[in-house]
Write a protein that holds these residues in place. Structure first.
Motif, PDB file in Angstrom:
ATOM      1  N   ARG A  92      48.396  97.369 -16.638  1.00 55.76           N
ATOM      2  CA  ARG A  92      48.203  98.694 -15.694  1.00 55.76           C
ATOM      3  C   ARG A  92      48.152  97.921 -14.312  1.00 55.76           C
ATOM      4  N   GLU A 144      46.788  98.592 -10.594  1.00 59.03           N
ATOM      5  CA  GLU A 144      45.945  99.333  -9.750  1.00 59.03           C
ATOM      6  C   GLU A 144      45.799  98.966  -8.320  1.00 59.03           C
ATOM      7  N   GLN A 162      45.230  95.110 -15.030  1.00 60.38           N
ATOM      8  CA  GLN A 162      44.466  95.312 -15.933  1.00 60.38           C
ATOM      9  C   GLN A 162      45.199  95.385 -17.440  1.00 60.38           C
ATOM     10  N   ILE A 215      45.100  96.696 -20.685  1.00 58.69           N
ATOM     11  CA  ILE A 215      44.201  97.767 -21.492  1.00 58.69           C
ATOM     12  C   ILE A 215      43.967  97.269 -22.829  1.00 58.69           C
TER      13      ILE A 215
END
Lengths: 256, 263
Positions: free
Chosen positions: B38, B40, B78, B80
């Motif tokens: 992901r 961010e 990141q 997950i």
């Protein structure tokens, strides 16, 4: 020189500032915990205009000008303020246990090399020593002003910000709020800084959720159209003055 | 002057990167043990034109400042670490981890790699290796005359020999490792993750104990990519990209207005 040409330039400068703010809001449409900025314009005061070339009467106590008052002439426009709008962003589910969102007023407190700062971006991670930290590596503070060490990946955060491993309470997140949010200074990295004393906040913390940016693209697009057209209108004013001046130089002064 | 052009360009760059991450997730929708990434974002530095709290003549203080932002940056990607669904393969050397933990494999350069891809097989010498031929650590050699292999929940590996008396014999034990911050591992490709300064030191343990997941023989862990979610993210990324491009167009049009100011 004609005042109006400067006023139109001031108008264009201020509007350019506005497009910068809009571009920044739009660039951060996907930034978790981002709060949008809004530009506020102000009139630069105005001065009173009296009719010119009336006779000035001198009296023993000073002079008096009997010229009738015509009205007020504004001095143009400037940027009064860029206000950060601290409304709640949408809360979206992420399923990541390290994502925390605040539902209501308040900020997470984080420790940075430049002192304590505040954020609503709850996309946290664990650093190599197991401390809860932001993605930029600033550690999140507990209510005791200490970093929070989480040794077990299976932890839960209750709605009041208490971090539990199993049934054991490890720490409680420091949630703060401020009386005057206008005084919060944006630092970048979705951090805010202020010299105000923080107060405790009691908002709901949601684990596995993130607060989306509160930027409203539709609003920004409309404002962008408005700004562009106002900019063009101001340019037309400048062009008209140019035309007037050109007339007075080339036509009015022409010898038959 | 052209700050808004550059600000909007950072927005387009960020969304381009967002799409790169989404495309990689979608490409790995069937990769065993893949954990979705992901992206961010965080806002960039602000130019402070007027500091809030500056004293003004008359003793007051300016209540709010004038700050203009410079756009957005990628704060990080990141992984997950939610579990993927388990799929039954009935292959005795397919092993899935039900819970946290990674297998250790020996990389050709001597380093240890970590993976949740539990598709193993035997090499010419009978050692358990992964699909790329990297040897599972600690090394387990399957005897030549073994007819059946069974892997227990706790990682013990038993072999049943081909003789008349079928007694299972323990030939090794699979160990798992975990990290304080698994999101800090760096992906090497080939489903291999490597330790970094951000992940912390590996903690070795027995499957099913002390926070480690149990092993499931004959299963593989599918990718945890959720296609619907990625599609929605793709729409969002595309629109956010367009918003920033509109900001560039507007700033450009305004600059065009400036150039026609002088006739």
């Amino acid at each position: 020189m004609e005042r109006g040409i400067y006023f139109s330039a001031m108008g264009m400068n201020s509007l350019w500032g506005n497009i910068e703010t809009i571009a920044n809001n739009l660039a951060n449409v996907e930034t978790s915990g981002y709060k949008r900025d809004e530009m506020v314009f102000e009139e630069f005061g105005s001065f009173k205009i009296n009719r010119l070339y009336d006779e000035i009467i001198e009296t023993p106590i000073g002079t008096s000008d009997p010229a009738p008052y015509v009205g007020e002439l504004p001095k143009g426009v400037g940027i009064a303020d860029i206000a950060t709008i601290h409304t709640q962003g949408a809360i979206k589910e992420t399923e990541n246990p390290l994502d925390l969102a605040i539902n209501g007023d308040g900020f997470f407190a984080v420790k940075t090399p430049n002192g304590e700062m505040y954020t609503r971006n709850g996309a946290f991670t664990l650093d190599k020593d197991g401390f809860l930290a932001t993605l930029s590596g600033n550690r999140v503070l507990s209510i005791l002003n200490t970093p929070i060490q989480i040794q077990d990946a299976n932890f839960t955060v209750t709605s009041d910000g208490t971090i539990m491993v199993g049934s054991e309470e490890i720490a409680k997140l420091k949630l703060v709020d401020f009386e005057n949010k206008n005084n919060l200074n944006k630092i970048g990295d979705t951090l805010f800084k202020t010299d105000q004393m923080p107060q405790n906040a009691f908002s709901e913390v949601k684990q596995g959720f993130l607060e989306a940016s509160n930027c409203e693209p539709v609003l920004e697009m409309v404002r962008m159209i408005e700004v562009q057209r106002l900019y063009e209108a101001n340019q037309k004013v400048a062009l008209t003055y140019d035309e007037l001046l050109s007339r007075s130089i080339n036509d009015l002064g022409r010898l038959a | 002057m052209e700050r808004s052009l550059w600000t909007a360009a950072t927005g387009m760059n960020a969304q381009q990167f967002h799409l790169d991450v989404i495309a990689n997730n979608l490409a790995n929708v069937h990769t065993i043990g893949y954990k979705r990434d992901r992206a961010e974002f965080e806002d960039l530095l602000y130019a402070t034109l007027r500091l809030p709290g500056t004293p003004v003549t008359g003793g007051g203080k300016i209540p709010s400042g004038i700050q203009v932002g410079h756009g957005v940056k990628v704060a990080g990607t990141q992984k997950i670490q939610t579990p993927g669904s388990l799929e039954e393969t009935k292959n005795p050397l397919d092993v899935a981890i039900e819970g946290p933990g990674f297998f250790q494999v020996l990389l050709p350069n001597g380093d240890t790699g970590y993976t949740r891809d539990g598709v193993f097989s035997k090499d010419a010498e009978g050692r358990i290796v992964n699909a790329n031929g990297y040897i599972l650590q600690p090394e387990i050699t399957i005897p030549e005359d073994a007819t059946e292999i069974s892997i227990m929940e706790d990682g013990s590996v038993f072999a049943i020999m081909g003789g008349d008396i079928k007694t299972p014999e323990e030939i090794g034990k699979i160990e798992l490792v975990r990290f304080i911050n698994p999101a800090g591992l760096s992906a090497m490709g080939k489903n291999i993750l490597k330790q970094t300064g951000a992940s912390g030191e590996p903690l070795t343990g027995t499957p099913g104990e002390g926070g480690f997941g149990r092993l499931a023989q004959g299963f593989i862990e599918m990718s945890n990519v959720n296609v619907v979610e990625e599609m929605v993210n793709m729409i969002v990324a595309q629109r956010a990209y367009e918003f920033s491009s509109k900001a560039i167009q507007t700033a450009d049009a305004m600059l065009g207005v400036v150039t026609t100011l002088k006739r």
